[in-house]
Design an enzyme around this catalytic site. Structure first.
Site, short mmCIF file in Angstrom:
data_model
loop_
_atom_site.label_atom_id
_atom_site.label_comp_id
_atom_site.label_asym_id
_atom_site.label_seq_id
_atom_site.Cartn_x
_atom_site.Cartn_y
_atom_site.Cartn_z
N CYS A 144 0.82 -1.21 0.00
CA CYS A 144 0.00 0.00 0.00
C CYS A 144 0.85 1.26 0.00
CB CYS A 144 -0.92 0.02 1.21
SG CYS A 144 -2.12 -1.31 1.16
N HIS A 145 1.76 1.34 0.97
CA HIS A 145 2.53 2.58 1.08
C HIS A 145 4.02 2.30 1.22
CE1 HIS A 145 -1.56 3.25 2.60
NE2 HIS A 145 -1.49 4.21 1.72
#
Lengths: 180, 435
Positions: A144-145
């Site tokens: 995701c990040h």
């Protein structure tokens, strides 16, 4: 004028009545509001701490499995001797969340049990399944990040603030782990 | 309130007179969007986007009420009920595609509307509250759109819900209890989908309420205009009806053509294919992205990767993301220039366009995976975003030398001599500006 003078002593009494009424109303409103706020908290069936038993007899060194506890994914991973040796070399002081090898495997050396919930924003990191990317430190990688964890689930780079959380667990026998 | 030269409402038929003295609703409409509301005569097409946004809200409410008749808010049936709407319900596919793309079009017109406000200084006195209510609407829209995106319970729904609710766990001490309170469990589950459905249904009506407050606040001073100077007399205005109703219907037609064209021919172009996969709590999609209209803010959230000043990177990202929107509440006081319109602010105009580019860059970075060079570009663009409002704008306001302003709106539109004729008491030319 005479009226105003006789009315003077009444003012503190009026003030008291206003404040008492206001305070009573505020407490009552807050009390009435509470059920409407608290109903959104986890319900009794969700809160009930379900324990999960996991059969780990099939896990070879270097392998991991995914299971579920409290509707959250859990990774059970058996580290290789080389991974442990490599992790021992890392200076704990340089880590963001300073945990030693022993602290990451509190129950049994070689067995890592941690939540598959990235401590940044809750995605499931990759690396526990076969063929998934393991990130720059050979452990877990959150797509995701971009948080990179080492083989012991310790945060090494990216936005996540903490190591992957270790749930309470015990070995019921050599092949069964109880989480919860 | 209105300008003193506004047309007065006079009921003609006995029934309208009877009604006017009991429930003066026709009078309210006449004064709000009828001949009784004088509007600066020089508005350009960018001033039509407020009406378009109002229309988009109504489309969302109507299609949404209909969809709720067929949707089932339960983790076991939500995804199937969406497919039921798409395949079984009569014209269900159409209504759902209009609702999906209606959200995107709502954000398109609202973003144009916001940048129009930024360009023409619409946020300045005496319209600060109009602007601030707009920021409130933007926040409510984002919350509503986010919760709506969760309802189909596809992969992006589930993981979007997980990521956004986890934002709150960054708050020290009370963060995790707040997160559990929001989702009603340890992870998004049935309790989450039912409450999101309830709130997704009610918030658009809250937005409608704030829109009414905003229109009310706007009608006190009236609209700004591209020159940014105040209305000085009757020669500067035209009645809202028929002049601006006609103009609004024209842009509404163009809007509808674009809206239905996208909804009919490329209905999924603005969505993410992963949301047609049922939610799986054990598998995060390779690459989580929010809907396109939240991408710039998502890029700001991800821009923070190192701890600073004892504050963890995660909390910085969350603070920055909320601050990037809340900052707009203070804009009327950060920009101290007394000239409203960027047409007369040569330096501000340059920085306005740089901000537009910066937001587009943030949107692009938000759509890209969290790796180099996107992380670094996102960090620079985030820095510039905050610098624009907190450093550049106050300095530009202080040192910029604005261009000379026209004396009046009529003069700017008609030229000096015609404006004098228009201002004359016998000015029959007011209604024929084309001459």
């Amino acid at each position: 004028m005479a009226d105003a003078q006789t009315a003077q002593p009444d003012i503190p009494r009026r003030d008291f009545l206003y404040i008492a009424t206001g305070a009573f109303g505020a407490v009552g409103t807050a009390a009435a509001l509470w059920p409407f706020i608290n109903q959104m908290n986890p319900a009794a069936n969700v809160r009930a701490l379900a324990k999960t038993e996991v059969d780990v007899s099939a896990i070879e060194e270097g392998m991991a499995i995914k299971t579920i506890w409290q509707s959250k994914p859990v990774f059970v991973k058996r580290l290789t001797a080389a991974e442990i040796a490599e992790a021992e070399k890392v200076d704990v002081a340089t880590l963001r969340d300073k945990q030693t090898v022993a602290e990451r495997m509190p129950v049994k050396r070689g067995w890592l049990v941690n939540l598959g919930v990235c401590t940044h924003l809750g995605c499931v990191p990759l690396g526990a399944g076969q063929g998934e990317p393991k990130g720059d430190y050979g452990g877990f990688f959150c797509p995701c990040h971009g948080s990179h964890y080492d083989p012991l689930g310790r945060i090494r780079r990216g936005p996540a603030p903490l190591n992957l959380e270790i749930p309470p667990y015990t070995f019921k026998s050599d092949t069964v782990i109880e989480i919860g | 309130m209105s300008f003193p030269w506004a047309e007065q409402y006079e009921p003609k038929s006995p029934f309208m007179k009877w009604l006017d003295s009991r429930l003066p609703l026709p009078r309210l409409v006449f004064n709000a969007v009828g001949p009784g509301y004088p509007v600066p005569r020089n508005l350009n097409f960018f001033y039509n986007f407020g009406v378009l946004a109002g229309f988009a809200l109504l489309v969302q409410i109507i299609t949404g009420i209909v969809l709720a008749m067929h949707y089932s808010a339960h983790i076991d049936t939500a995804f199937a009920s969406i497919e039921h709407i798409m395949r079984d319900v009569n014209q269900g596919w159409l209504i759902r595609y209009l609702h999906m793309n209606g959200a995107s079009f709502f954000f398109i017109v609202v973003y144009v509307h916001i940048f129009r406000g930024l360009y023409y200084g619409s946020y300045k006195a005496p319209r600060e509250i109009v602007w601030m209510l707009g920021v409130v609407i933007l926040l409510l829209m984002m919350a509503t759109a986010f919760m709506g995106y969760v309802l189909p319970w596809g992969q992006m729904s589930f993981w979007g819900a997980q990521v956004i609710t986890s934002l709150f766990s960054a708050i020290p001490l009370v963060g995790e209890p707040i997160r559990q309170w929001l989702v009603g469990g340890f992870a998004p589950d049935n309790a989450t989908i039912t409450r999101f459905f309830s709130l997704h249904y009610v918030l658009p009506f809250v937005i409608l309420g704030v829109v009414i407050l905003k229109v009310w606040a706007l009608h006190i001073p009236g609209s700004t205009n591209p020159t940014g100077i105040d209305v000085k007399g009757p020669q500067d205005t035209l009645p809202f009806h028929p002049y601006f109703t006609a103009k609004d219907f024209f842009t509404l037609t163009l809007y509808l053509i674009a809206f239905v064209a996208v909804s009919f021919f490329i209905p999924n172009a603005l969505g993410h294919p992963d949301n047609y996969i049922p939610a799986n709590p054990l598998s995060t999609p390779e690459h989580i992205v929010p809907e396109w209209y939240l991408l710039p803010f998502y890029a700001i959230l991800r821009a923070f990767t190192v701890d600073l000043l004892f504050v963890p990177a995660k909390l910085w990202g969350v603070i920055a993301m909320f601050a990037s929107i809340l900052l707009l509440l203070f804009l009327p006081w950060l920009d101290t220039s007394r000239v409203r319109s960027a047409n007369y602010r040569p330096v501000y105009r340059i920085f306005f366009w740089l901000l537009v580019v910066d937001v587009l860059v943030l949107g692009y970075v938000g759509a890209m995976p969290a790796e180099e060079p996107y992380v670094r570009i996102g960090q620079l663009a985030t820095m510039y975003y905050f610098a624009h409002f907190l450093i550049i704008l106050p300095i530009v306001s202080a040192v910029e030398k604005p261009l000379p302003l026209p004396n009046s709106i009529a003069e700017a539109v008609l030229g000096k001599s015609a404006a004098q004729v228009a201002a004359a008491p016998s000015g029959g030319v007011v209604a024929q500006p084309a001459e």
